[in-house]
Design an enzyme around this catalytic site. Structure first.
Site, PDB file in Angstrom:
ATOM      1  N   LYS A   1     -70.436  97.378   6.453  1.00 44.72           N
ATOM      2  CA  LYS A   1     -70.644  96.600   7.685  1.00 44.72           C
ATOM      3  C   LYS A   1     -70.845  95.155   7.289  1.00 44.72           C
ATOM      4  O   LYS A   1     -71.273  94.866   6.161  1.00 44.72           O
ATOM      5  CB  LYS A   1     -71.884  97.101   8.434  1.00 44.72           C
ATOM      6  CG  LYS A   1     -71.844  96.811   9.914  1.00 44.72           C
ATOM      7  CD  LYS A   1     -70.924  97.780  10.643  1.00 44.72           C
ATOM      8  CE  LYS A   1     -70.843  97.501  12.122  1.00 44.72           C
ATOM      9  NZ  LYS A   1     -70.115  98.561  12.837  1.00 44.72           N
TER      10      LYS A   1
HETATM   11  P1  NAD Z   1     -68.954  93.795  22.632  1.00 42.49           P
HETATM   12  O1  NAD Z   1     -69.454  92.542  22.041  1.00 42.49           O
HETATM   13  O2  NAD Z   1     -67.529  93.888  23.041  1.00 42.49           O
HETATM   14  O3  NAD Z   1     -69.862  94.217  23.892  1.00 42.49           O
HETATM   15  C1  NAD Z   1     -71.256  94.388  23.825  1.00 42.49           C
HETATM   16  C2  NAD Z   1     -71.787  94.499  25.244  1.00 42.49           C
HETATM   17  O4  NAD Z   1     -73.173  94.863  25.199  1.00 42.49           O
HETATM   18  C3  NAD Z   1     -71.715  93.193  26.039  1.00 42.49           C
HETATM   19  O5  NAD Z   1     -71.408  93.499  27.388  1.00 42.49           O
HETATM   20  C4  NAD Z   1     -73.138  92.643  25.956  1.00 42.49           C
HETATM   21  O6  NAD Z   1     -73.464  91.849  27.064  1.00 42.49           O
HETATM   22  C5  NAD Z   1     -73.931  93.923  25.957  1.00 42.49           C
HETATM   23  N1  NAD Z   1     -75.237  93.817  25.313  1.00 42.49           N
HETATM   24  C6  NAD Z   1     -75.521  93.330  24.093  1.00 42.49           C
HETATM   25  N2  NAD Z   1     -76.847  93.417  23.837  1.00 42.49           N
HETATM   26  C7  NAD Z   1     -77.387  93.995  24.938  1.00 42.49           C
HETATM   27  C8  NAD Z   1     -78.690  94.369  25.301  1.00 42.49           C
HETATM   28  N3  NAD Z   1     -79.722  94.149  24.472  1.00 42.49           N
HETATM   29  N4  NAD Z   1     -78.875  94.946  26.507  1.00 42.49           N
HETATM   30  C9  NAD Z   1     -77.823  95.171  27.351  1.00 42.49           C
HETATM   31  N5  NAD Z   1     -76.575  94.841  27.066  1.00 42.49           N
HETATM   32  C10 NAD Z   1     -76.361  94.255  25.879  1.00 42.49           C
HETATM   33  O7  NAD Z   1     -69.292  94.937  21.537  1.00 42.49           O
HETATM   34  P2  NAD Z   1     -68.638  96.376  21.390  1.00 42.49           P
HETATM   35  O8  NAD Z   1     -67.554  96.285  20.382  1.00 42.49           O
HETATM   36  O9  NAD Z   1     -68.367  96.953  22.733  1.00 42.49           O
HETATM   37  O10 NAD Z   1     -69.847  97.168  20.706  1.00 42.49           O
HETATM   38  C11 NAD Z   1     -70.901  97.753  21.464  1.00 42.49           C
HETATM   39  C12 NAD Z   1     -71.536  98.857  20.637  1.00 42.49           C
HETATM   40  O11 NAD Z   1     -70.519  99.815  20.297  1.00 42.49           O
HETATM   41  C13 NAD Z   1     -72.128  98.391  19.309  1.00 42.49           C
HETATM   42  O12 NAD Z   1     -73.253  99.182  18.987  1.00 42.49           O
HETATM   43  C14 NAD Z   1     -71.012  98.678  18.328  1.00 42.49           C
HETATM   44  O13 NAD Z   1     -71.487  98.812  17.003  1.00 42.49           O
HETATM   45  C15 NAD Z   1     -70.496  99.984  18.905  1.00 42.49           C
HETATM   46  N6  NAD Z   1     -69.149 100.324  18.450  1.00 42.49           N
HETATM   47  C16 NAD Z   1     -68.076  99.524  18.741  1.00 42.49           C
HETATM   48  C17 NAD Z   1     -66.821  99.889  18.283  1.00 42.49           C
HETATM   49  C18 NAD Z   1     -65.600  99.087  18.611  1.00 42.49           C
HETATM   50  O14 NAD Z   1     -64.500  99.551  18.270  1.00 42.49           O
HETATM   51  N7  NAD Z   1     -65.694  97.947  19.241  1.00 42.49           N
HETATM   52  C19 NAD Z   1     -66.654 101.058  17.526  1.00 42.49           C
HETATM   53  C20 NAD Z   1     -67.763 101.869  17.271  1.00 42.49           C
HETATM   54  C21 NAD Z   1     -69.000 101.477  17.735  1.00 42.49           C
END
Ligand code: NAD
Length: 419
Positions: free
Chosen positions: A109
């Site tokens: 990561k």
């Molecule tokens: P992103 O940046 O596209 O979106 C994150 C969202 O969460 C945004 O809408 C933001 O406003 C919201 N957010 C952030 N902190 C917050 C909080 N404290 N309370 C409420 N809302 C909050 O990110 P993403 O890629 O969608 O990732 C989100 C989660 O999914 C993370 O934990 C990430 O590790 C996990 N994830 C993402 C992927 C991927 O392919 N993008 C894959 C596996 C896991």
């Protein structure tokens, strides 16, 4: 005190989950010694020229947890709250995630402490290119392959690919996944995480005879994982009753239109003030009446303090690390099925693996083939974990961790300790 530290520090949480699975597996102390620590932790401090002409030094990390099953793989996140312990936890979870779905990668990561919302696109590009250069001593198509995570996207991946390629003198698309299609990205990668969440939620719902059509769904986070999950679950016939982002949440028990909410967020910067919805607090979306809860934002949001108020029968963890060990116990005791992060959101890394394979072969697949292969992998992993949970009368997180850790331990054992 112990509870507080656990809730706030994702690495303590990850190690605690590891120890619980290691204990249940009767893993030797020698093997635990090898697996509980990341293999490499790189910290870089690097200067970036801002649009104002001033120079600011940023701190970034790249952590590789374990590479015994294959090259390290894991996303890069940007954010003001990024810490080394968070990146270490996420790297460890990536090792288990790749193992639980059986793809040949280890875990890594990365992260940079910055506030991307306060930076211009040009500043973000300079930051990304310099960070890539700093970590290029450990990344590469056969050693460590980054991907998008919170606050990074396909454009950021394109800058990483370009910077790395410039240094080598020729294009190396396989150094990073989650790229735009035009430079070696994969069909289906954008939707992959949410698609995987849908596939495993379907399986979980089947186990409790709950039809997805008409099921009420609440989602925390409206980014890549959350907003796409809202669209896919809506298409499946579910009612999306609540969603939130960092600024607040919205609720409508008759259901929200995910595409209209997304347009609203794109225009106004947040889901809040969406017409025909009640404004709720960020944490309320975790507790509203619903059948399926999808945390899709960040770590440590379901804790001993609120887990008792979760009304969903299924919690599908799109986010990494949203549930603390204390909350896990509470949810298990009230028969809530928690599909753990390392299984629920593994669709992202699985299609990243497909992207990497396609880049290495320079031969690209169609979206149907990708979705079909993804579904097969997710269903197979779900069945294996659910079977283990039944066999050991434990929750799916412990079962998934046992499944993953035994596979990484086996690879470590058979390779032996060098020299
Ligand atoms: P992103 O940046 O596209 O979106 C994150 C969202 O969460 C945004 O809408 C933001 O406003 C919201 N957010 C952030 N902190 C917050 C909080 N404290 N309370 C409420 N809302 C909050 O990110 P993403 O890629 O969608 O990732 C989100 C989660 O999914 C993370 O934990 C990430 O590790 C996990 N994830 C993402 C992927 C991927 O392919 N993008 C894959 C596996 C896991």
């Amino acid at each position: 005190m112990h509870e507080e530290v656990t809730a706030l520090n994702p690495y303590h949480m990850a190690v605690q989950q590891f120890e619980a699975a290691a204990e249940k597996l009767h893993l030797s102390e020698d093997m635990r010694e090898v697996l509980r620590q990341p293999k490499r932790e790189l910290t870089v401090n690097f200067p970036v020229r801002l649009d104002s002409g001033r120079i600011k030094t940023f701190t970034g990390y790249r952590v590789q947890h374990n590479v015994n099953r294959g090259p390290a793989k894991g996303g890069i996140r940007y954010g003001p709250d990024v810490t080394l312990d968070e990146v270490k936890a996420l790297a460890m979870w990536m090792t288990w995630k790749c193992a639980v779905v059986g793809i040949p990668f280890g875990g890594a990561k990365g992260g940079v402490i910055c506030d991307p919302k306060q930076m211009s696109p040009a500043e973000l590009e300079r930051l990304t290119r310099r960070y890539t250069t700093e970590i290029s001593i450990v990344i590469g198509p056969h050693s460590d392959i980054p991907a998008p995570d919170v606050n990074t996207n396909s454009q950021v991946m394109a800058w990483i690919m370009d910077t790395y390629s410039m240094h080598e003198g020729f294009s190396i698309p396989a150094v990073v996944t989650g790229k735009p299609l035009s430079i070696g990205g994969s069909e289906g990668r954008n939707d992959a995480t949410a698609t995987g969440v849908l596939f495993v939620t379907r399986q979980a719902a089947k186990r409790i005879d709950m039809p997805l059509r008409g099921a009420h769904v609440s989602i925390q986070g409206y980014g890549n994982a959350g907003a796409i999950a809202a669209r896919l679950f809506h298409n499946e016939g579910c009612k999306i009753v609540a969603v939130s982002d960092t600024r607040g949440g919205i609720y409508n028990e008759s259901g929200l239109d995910p595409s209209a909410v997304l347009r609203h967020k794109q225009e106004r910067g947040s889901v809040i003030d969406f017409p025909r919805a009640q404004r709720v607090r960020v944490q309320d979306v975790l507790e509203v009446p619903c059948d399926i809860l999808i945390p899709a934002a960040t770590e440590g949001v379901l804790t001993a303090a609120n887990a008792g108020r979760v009304q969903a029968r299924i919690v599908a963890e799109a986010a990494n690390g949203p549930t603390t060990p204390e909350a896990d116990k509470i949810l298990f005791d009230k028969d809530t099925i928690v599909i753990p992060d390392i299984l629920a959101n593994a669709g992202g890394v699985t299609v990243s693996y497909f992207e990497w394979v396609q880049d290495l072969q320079s031969f690209f697949w169609g979206v149907d083939e990708i979705t079909q292969k993804l579904e097969m992998i997710m269903n197979r992993a779900f069945s294996a974990v659910a079977e283990k949970a039944d066999q050991y009368h434990c929750d799916m997180r412990l079962a998934a961790n046992m499944q993953a850790i035994s596979s990484v331990a086996e690879a470590t054992q058979v390779r032996g300790i060098y020299p």
